[in-house]
Design an enzyme around this catalytic site. Sequence first.
Site, short mmCIF file in Angstrom:
data_model
loop_
_atom_site.label_atom_id
_atom_site.label_comp_id
_atom_site.label_asym_id
_atom_site.label_seq_id
_atom_site.Cartn_x
_atom_site.Cartn_y
_atom_site.Cartn_z
N GLY A 14 45.12 37.94 73.62
CA GLY A 14 44.68 38.90 72.61
C GLY A 14 43.62 38.31 71.71
O GLY A 14 43.73 38.37 70.49
N ARG A 17 40.21 40.42 68.99
CA ARG A 17 40.27 41.07 67.67
C ARG A 17 41.26 40.31 66.79
O ARG A 17 42.12 39.60 67.29
CB ARG A 17 40.79 42.50 67.89
CG ARG A 17 40.71 43.42 66.73
CD ARG A 17 41.08 44.86 67.10
NE ARG A 17 42.44 45.05 67.52
CZ ARG A 17 42.82 45.64 68.64
NH1 ARG A 17 41.92 46.12 69.47
NH2 ARG A 17 44.09 45.78 68.94
N ASN A 91 49.45 35.05 71.24
CA ASN A 91 49.14 35.83 70.04
C ASN A 91 49.48 37.31 70.18
O ASN A 91 49.77 37.98 69.19
CB ASN A 91 47.65 35.66 69.73
CG ASN A 91 47.13 36.68 68.74
OD1 ASN A 91 47.47 36.63 67.55
ND2 ASN A 91 46.35 37.64 69.20
N SER A 144 56.03 36.53 63.06
CA SER A 144 55.79 37.37 61.87
C SER A 144 56.82 37.00 60.82
O SER A 144 57.91 36.52 61.15
CB SER A 144 55.97 38.85 62.25
OG SER A 144 56.08 39.64 61.08
N TYR A 156 60.57 45.17 66.86
CA TYR A 156 59.60 44.12 66.46
C TYR A 156 60.33 42.95 65.80
O TYR A 156 60.12 41.79 66.16
CB TYR A 156 58.59 44.75 65.50
CG TYR A 156 57.44 43.85 65.09
CD1 TYR A 156 56.39 43.59 65.96
CD2 TYR A 156 57.39 43.31 63.81
CE1 TYR A 156 55.32 42.79 65.56
CE2 TYR A 156 56.33 42.52 63.39
CZ TYR A 156 55.29 42.26 64.28
OH TYR A 156 54.22 41.48 63.88
N LYS A 160 60.35 39.25 67.44
CA LYS A 160 59.69 38.14 66.73
C LYS A 160 60.71 37.05 66.36
O LYS A 160 60.38 35.86 66.37
CB LYS A 160 58.98 38.66 65.48
CG LYS A 160 57.73 39.52 65.77
CD LYS A 160 56.68 38.78 66.59
CE LYS A 160 55.31 39.45 66.51
NZ LYS A 160 54.33 38.87 67.44
N ILE A 189 48.25 41.29 57.30
CA ILE A 189 46.85 40.83 57.37
C ILE A 189 45.96 41.94 57.88
O ILE A 189 46.21 42.51 58.96
CB ILE A 189 46.78 39.57 58.26
CG1 ILE A 189 47.54 38.47 57.53
CG2 ILE A 189 45.33 39.20 58.54
CD1 ILE A 189 47.47 37.13 58.09
#
Length: 258
Positions: A14, A17, A91, A144, A156, A160, A189
């Site tokens: 990834g 971006r 990532n 995260s 998520y 994580k 972010i």
Amino acid sequence: MDLGIKGKVALVTGGSRGLGRQAALSLAREGVDVGICGRTSETLEVAVEEIRSLGVASVGVVGDVSELSSIQGLHEQAVEALGPVDILVNNVGGSRSRSDILGTSLEDLMGTFDLNLFGGYQLMKLVIPHMQECGWGRIINISSIWGREHGGNISYMSAKAGLIAATKHAAVTLAKDGILVNSIAPGSISHPGGAWERFQESNPEEVVQSFVEHNLPMGRFGWPEPVGDLVAFLASERASLITGACIVVDGGQSKSLI
Ligand SMILES: NC(=O)c1ccc[n+]([C@@H]2O[C@H](COP(=O)([O-])OP(=O)(O)OC[C@H]3O[C@@H](n4cnc5c(N)ncnc54)[C@H](OP(=O)(O)O)[C@@H]3O)[C@@H](O)[C@H]2O)c1
């Protein structure tokens, strides 16, 4: 400070971006050749050109990290172009469902694990043999703050947290091989094309302000450069005693003391 990694080869998933792109640029500034992957060839090529403009070799591999059957081919293409991977940055991440236990199917939970944990796990297994042969390697997994404490959706947060646990376990196993395995836990972010930019664009000003006021002690969203630079530091000789750690980069956002 010379980070001592000039000439190494990195693979950043990834990398077209956001945090992955920034990690790739920070590594390239240290003289590291960087392969990146993503699902969209156009944006990938733009990022590859940006990396090459820093004077290192780069390749973009089109692929979906959540398609576990494609991981081996993705790794092979990067190795063919740049050589064996010394530094792996897992990532890619995100959510297949944005709900709680009542609204999340097992299928979406598993899909979110594919995206955040299983693809990266496969890649770790593929790069470890070369790292063991060299007696040197670095694996950096992007988790995260919501893998460390309650936050976000159930799939998520669970994936994580699993990534942080797998990082710690692998770090202990590989410590004597000269392979350092760490994770980074970013806070919210904002970057072009990212979820927090979409949040700011699609919500009324007062909703955004209220989020910032209640969650972000610095009074603003985070920015990707500190994450990219931390990746380069953790990949370096200077980080030689750091393994199994999960390092928070969140401007004070998270509540946990540990
Ligand atoms: N931004 C934040 O606030 C924040 C906070 C905490 C943790 N994180 C974590 O940090 C990581 C990066 O976040 P980000 O905000 O930079 O993410 P992002 O905006 O979603 O960018 C992700 C990058 O990964 C690629 N990508 C997305 N899905 C992919 C897939 N299935 N296979 C291969 N490539 C894929 C994207 O390119 P394509 O779309 O072309 O595939 C892009 O290059 C994620 O793991 C995220 O969970 C981010």
